[in-house]
Design a protein around this motif. Sequence first.
Motif, mmCIF file in Angstrom:
data_model
loop_
_atom_site.group_PDB
_atom_site.id
_atom_site.type_symbol
_atom_site.label_atom_id
_atom_site.label_comp_id
_atom_site.label_asym_id
_atom_site.label_seq_id
_atom_site.Cartn_x
_atom_site.Cartn_y
_atom_site.Cartn_z
ATOM 1 N N GLY A 60 0.765 -1.239 0.000
ATOM 2 C CA GLY A 60 0.000 0.000 0.000
ATOM 3 C C GLY A 60 0.792 1.283 0.000
ATOM 4 N N ASP A 61 2.118 1.218 0.154
ATOM 5 C CA ASP A 61 2.931 2.439 0.208
ATOM 6 C C ASP A 61 3.834 2.586 -1.016
ATOM 7 O OD1 ASP A 61 4.658 0.343 0.800
ATOM 8 O OD2 ASP A 61 5.662 1.374 2.464
ATOM 9 N N GLY A 65 3.031 2.904 -9.365
ATOM 10 C CA GLY A 65 2.010 2.141 -10.073
ATOM 11 C C GLY A 65 0.608 2.576 -9.740
ATOM 12 N N LEU A 66 0.384 2.908 -8.472
ATOM 13 C CA LEU A 66 -0.934 3.383 -8.057
ATOM 14 C C LEU A 66 -1.363 4.607 -8.852
ATOM 15 C CD1 LEU A 66 -0.442 2.916 -4.230
ATOM 16 C CD2 LEU A 66 -2.505 2.167 -5.430
ATOM 17 N N ASN A 98 -4.119 2.977 4.413
ATOM 18 C CA ASN A 98 -3.311 3.144 5.624
ATOM 19 C C ASN A 98 -1.898 3.605 5.312
ATOM 20 O OD1 ASN A 98 -3.339 2.783 8.568
ATOM 21 N ND2 ASN A 98 -1.822 1.166 8.212
ATOM 22 N N ALA A 99 -1.561 3.762 4.033
ATOM 23 C CA ALA A 99 -0.210 4.134 3.592
ATOM 24 C C ALA A 99 0.847 3.208 4.190
ATOM 25 C CB ALA A 99 0.099 5.587 3.948
ATOM 26 N N SER A 100 0.548 1.904 4.178
ATOM 27 C CA SER A 100 1.460 0.929 4.776
ATOM 28 C C SER A 100 1.685 -0.234 3.819
ATOM 29 C CB SER A 100 0.889 0.403 6.096
ATOM 30 O OG SER A 100 -0.380 -0.196 5.905
ATOM 31 N N ARG A 101 2.768 -0.933 4.042
ATOM 32 C CA ARG A 101 3.094 -2.093 3.213
ATOM 33 C C ARG A 101 2.065 -3.202 3.393
ATOM 34 N NH1 ARG A 101 7.457 -4.228 0.515
ATOM 35 N NH2 ARG A 101 7.814 -6.477 0.643
ATOM 36 N N THR A 102 1.669 -3.438 4.637
ATOM 37 C CA THR A 102 0.763 -4.526 4.963
ATOM 38 C C THR A 102 -0.588 -3.988 5.433
ATOM 39 O OG1 THR A 102 1.604 -4.643 7.224
ATOM 40 C CG2 THR A 102 2.693 -6.031 5.589
ATOM 41 N N GLY A 214 10.702 5.146 -1.522
ATOM 42 C CA GLY A 214 10.754 6.226 -0.557
ATOM 43 C C GLY A 214 9.402 6.657 -0.044
ATOM 44 N N GLY A 215 8.332 5.904 -0.378
ATOM 45 C CA GLY A 215 7.007 6.254 0.115
ATOM 46 C C GLY A 215 6.387 7.449 -0.565
#
Length: 334
Positions: A60-61, A65-66, A98-102, A214-215
């Motif tokens: 999600g971060d 691609g998003l 959630n701006a997170s990987r998981t 780098g998010g």
Amino acid sequence: MTQKSPITPTIPLDQDGVHHGFLKLPYSRDDSAWGAVMIPITVIRNGDGPTALLTGGNHGDEYEGLVSLFKLAGKLSPAEITGRVIILPAMNFPAFLNASRTSPIDAGNLNRSFPGKADGTVTQKIADYVFRHLVSEADIVLDLHSGGKTLDFIPFAAVHVLDDKEQEARCVAAMKAFAAPYSMMMLELDAVGMFDTVVEEAGKTFVTTELGGGGSTTAERVAIADRGVRNLLIHAGILSDKLDIPDDSGVMLDMPDGNCFVASVSSGLYEPCADLGTMVKRGDLIARVYDAHRTGGIPTEYKAPRDGIMACRHFPGLIKTGDCLAVIAEVITK
């Protein structure tokens, strides 16, 4: 008997036209007793032809691609294509929000959860639906990744070494058509549960990417994704146009073994000593890590384990023991 997926699409997946909607996953929780996770999806179809599945937000971060796929979903018209394009820009939608990987719901790493379970966790249910109902329909699959908050990469498209050499050749041809600045024969240290693995085992043409990190993202990196996605659709015979191949694209790289990866054996303040894209020799200094709790100490120095290019580096200013510090890839010369 195969368990039926609880996910239902709110749009038709097999009708001509442009259809914007959701994959609806029931999710009962404290703030919504009969609520659902609504995962955005767009399907664009024009007659018979190949099907391309385009995915982003597996983590999600990872934003390159998003951004590119959200943009494409609003621009691509049926008149431009022959066949079908399925766009799933934020595959792990809870992690994206959630701006997170998981996933914040179940801590699930979607890219380690395939082929999934229809009666499993939220993340496992997403994996199950995507694999059984979308991958099964696709002729070619593109999964757009970047480094997220913890890594930064030179922008490359990638495929894997496969036992089926005809399938590998199809994947390599699609990777080269994507025309990223670099093309990588990529090594996975642990491929169990990966989207890549199940798609390749299903015999599909598959391309992935690492387009930065780098998010966040940049205009340049989004432009690489935009061009690459369009090129891939042209290569698949879905779009009728000429490939846009820059003269400086497609430098071939290889990750031949685990020695490409440099892991940190110390925690503290991270100093990069070689920038992304830098050519290094074995033994060259690539980073230092300082004890963050006291001054005057001797930093731990990290040397390049082989000749090659700095393809990836740790991104945050602090690093922990076990973190990936760098990846040194070999440049393939012909």
